[in-house]
Design a protein around this motif. Structure first.
Motif, PDB file in Angstrom:
ATOM      1  N   THR A 214       0.946  -1.214  -0.345  1.00 24.06           N
ATOM      2  CA  THR A 214      -0.077   0.051   0.060  1.00 24.06           C
ATOM      3  C   THR A 214       0.957   1.218   0.014  1.00 24.06           C
TER       4      THR A 214
ATOM      5  N   ASP B 261     -15.005   3.505  -4.320  1.00 21.70           N
ATOM      6  CA  ASP B 261     -15.305   2.594  -3.227  1.00 21.70           C
ATOM      7  C   ASP B 261     -14.465   1.447  -2.911  1.00 21.70           C
TER       8      ASP B 261
ATOM      9  N   ASP C 287     -12.979   0.307  -0.382  1.00 22.11           N
ATOM     10  CA  ASP C 287     -13.337  -0.730   0.886  1.00 22.11           C
ATOM     11  C   ASP C 287     -14.577  -1.719   0.471  1.00 22.11           C
TER      12      ASP C 287
ATOM     13  N   ASP D 100     -17.672  -1.152   0.389  1.00 19.46           N
ATOM     14  CA  ASP D 100     -18.794  -1.376   1.584  1.00 19.46           C
ATOM     15  C   ASP D 100     -20.209  -0.880   0.975  1.00 19.46           C
TER      16      ASP D 100
ATOM     17  N   TRP E  21     -16.991   7.513  -2.029  1.00 19.68           N
ATOM     18  CA  TRP E  21     -16.084   8.395  -1.538  1.00 19.68           C
ATOM     19  C   TRP E  21     -16.824   9.524  -1.031  1.00 19.68           C
TER      20      TRP E  21
ATOM     21  N   ASP F 147     -17.972   8.263   2.456  1.00 20.31           N
ATOM     22  CA  ASP F 147     -17.215   7.462   3.097  1.00 20.31           C
ATOM     23  C   ASP F 147     -15.597   8.019   3.407  1.00 20.31           C
TER      24      ASP F 147
ATOM     25  N   ASP G 232     -13.292   6.651   4.288  1.00 20.65           N
ATOM     26  CA  ASP G 232     -12.321   5.261   3.934  1.00 20.65           C
ATOM     27  C   ASP G 232     -11.879   5.243   2.415  1.00 20.65           C
ATOM     28  N   ASP G 233     -12.727   6.210   1.536  1.00 18.52           N
ATOM     29  CA  ASP G 233     -12.615   6.168   0.323  1.00 18.52           C
ATOM     30  C   ASP G 233     -12.111   7.599  -0.237  1.00 18.52           C
TER      31      ASP G 233
END
Length: 298
Positions: free
Chosen positions: A127, A251, A253, A255, A259, A262, A264-265
Motif C-alpha cells: 500500500t 469505493d 473498501d 462497503d 467516496w 465514506d 475510507d474512500d
C-alpha cells in the motif's frame, strides 16, 4: 534508533519486536554485501516490524528477505542493493506500507520478487509503495509467480528496466505475472514508463482504476501520461493537471458507500482518491478575495 549508519545484517530470529529508526533518509542499515540486510524467516507475525530506515548494500535473496513470515514493513527506503529490493516467499501475508524500492539491481527481479507453491498462502499487500528505477535480468520492477497472490494498492511503478534480449520470461521492465496459478491485483496504481514492456501476465492480473501505459482491460483504467512533478529527479508526486487525480476507485473498501460519504474512500484532503503512491493535495477551504484599492491603514 538514532540517525546514523549501522553496518550489520539483522535477523529477527522469530522475535515479534518493533525496530524503529529515526528517519528513513538518515538512519541507514548497511548490509556490507554480507547477505540480506534484514531477514524474517522464523514465522514472525505482523507484530514483528521495521520502520524508518534506509536499507542498502544487501546481497543474496533480496535486501529484505521474508520467508515463511508475515512482518510489517513501514516507511522504508530500500535502495542501492545488488540483490533486488524485496524477496517474499512461502507463507506470508505481510503488509508493506509507505515503502520506496528504488535503484536496486539483480540478476532476477530488481524491485520485488514474490514466489510461492501450491500449499502455501503467499498474499502480501503493498500500500502506497513506489517501485522505481530498478533493473533486473528477469524483470525490472515486480516479478510475481508460483501460486502467489500479491495485491498492490496505490502503487507507482515507473522507470524499471530489463534487457531486451528475448529472455525466458520476455522483456518485462515493469510487472511480470508468471504461471497460470499466479494472481496479482493492482488498484489505484500507476504502471508507466518501464522498458521494454510495462506489464505482461501469464497468469491472472486484475487491474482496475489504474493508469497503465499501453492500456489494460479493467474497470476505471486509463492510458495517459501521469504527469509526475519530476520523474527524472525521483519525484513521483502528481502535477495539478494529472489525469490520475480523483480517478481512483470510488469505493475502495467495497462497503457500498462511495467516496462522497465514506472517509475510507477519500484522500487525506477529503477528495476522491488519486492513482499512485502520492496523492495530490487539493485545497477545499474558503476563498479569500483581496482588494487592491482599499486603505493601507485598515
Amino acid at each position: 534508533v538514532a540517525a546514523g549508519t549501522y553496518v550489520e545484517n539483522i535477523n529477527f530470529n522469530g522475535k515479534n519486536i518493533a525496530v524503529i529508526g529515526e528517519d528513513r533518509e538518515t538512519t541507514i542499515i548497511d548490509g556490507n554485501q554480507n547477505g540480506p540486510v534484514v531477514s524474517f524467516e522464523n514465522s514472525e507475525s505482523s507484530a514483528a516490524s521495521i520502520s524508518g530506515f534506509k536499507i542498502v548494500n544487501g546481497s543474496g535473496n533480496g535486501a529484505i528477505n521474508i520467508t515463511d513470515a508475515s512482518p510489517t514493513l513501514n516507511d522504508l527506503l530500500i535502495t542501492n542493493n545488488n540483490t533486488g529490493g524485496l524477496y517474499l516467499s512461502l507463507n506470508t501475508t505481510s503488509a508493506i506500507n509507505n515503502v520506496i524500492i528504488r535503484n536496486n539491481t539483480s540478476g532476477g527481479a530488481g524491485g520485488v520478487y514474490v514466489t510461492s507453491n501450491n500449499s502455501t498462502n503467499t498474499s502480501p499487500v503493498f500500500t502506497n509503495v513506489e517501485i522505481s528505477n530498478n533493473s533486473g535480468g528477469l524483470t525490472g520492477g515486480a516479478h510475481l509467480r508460483d501460486w502467489s497472490n500479491a495485491k498492490f494498492i496505490n502503487a507507482t511503478i515507473h522507470g524499471n528496466t530489463t534487457p531486451a534480449d528475448d529472455g525466458t520470461y520476455g522483456d518485462i521492465g515493469g510487472v511480470l505475472v508468471w504461471y497460470g496459478a499466479t494472481t496479482a491485483t493492482f488498484v489505484n496504481s500507476i504502471i508507466y514508463g518501464n522498458t521494454p514492456t510495462n506489464i505482461y501476465s501469464h497468469g491472472t492480473a486484475n487491474v482496475t482504476y489504474s493508469d497503465v501505459q499501453g492500456g489494460w482491460t479493467g474497470t476505471g483504467n486509463i492510458d495517459s501520461d501521469p504527469l509526475f512533478v519530476n520523474a527524472s529527479g525521483d519525484d513521483y508526486h502528481l502535477r495539478s493537471i494529472s489525469p490520475c487525480i480523483d480517478a481512483a476507485h470510488p469505493d475502495l473498501d467495497g462497503d457500498g458507500n462511495t467516496w462522497e460519504s465514506d472517509v475510507d474512500d477519500q484522500d487525506p484532503d477529503g477528495t476522491r482518491m488519486d492513482m499512485g503512491a502520492y496523492y495530490y493535495p487539493q485545497y477545499n477551504g474558503p476563498e479569500w478575495y483581496v482588494s487592491t484599492d482599499g486603505s493601507d491603514t485598515d
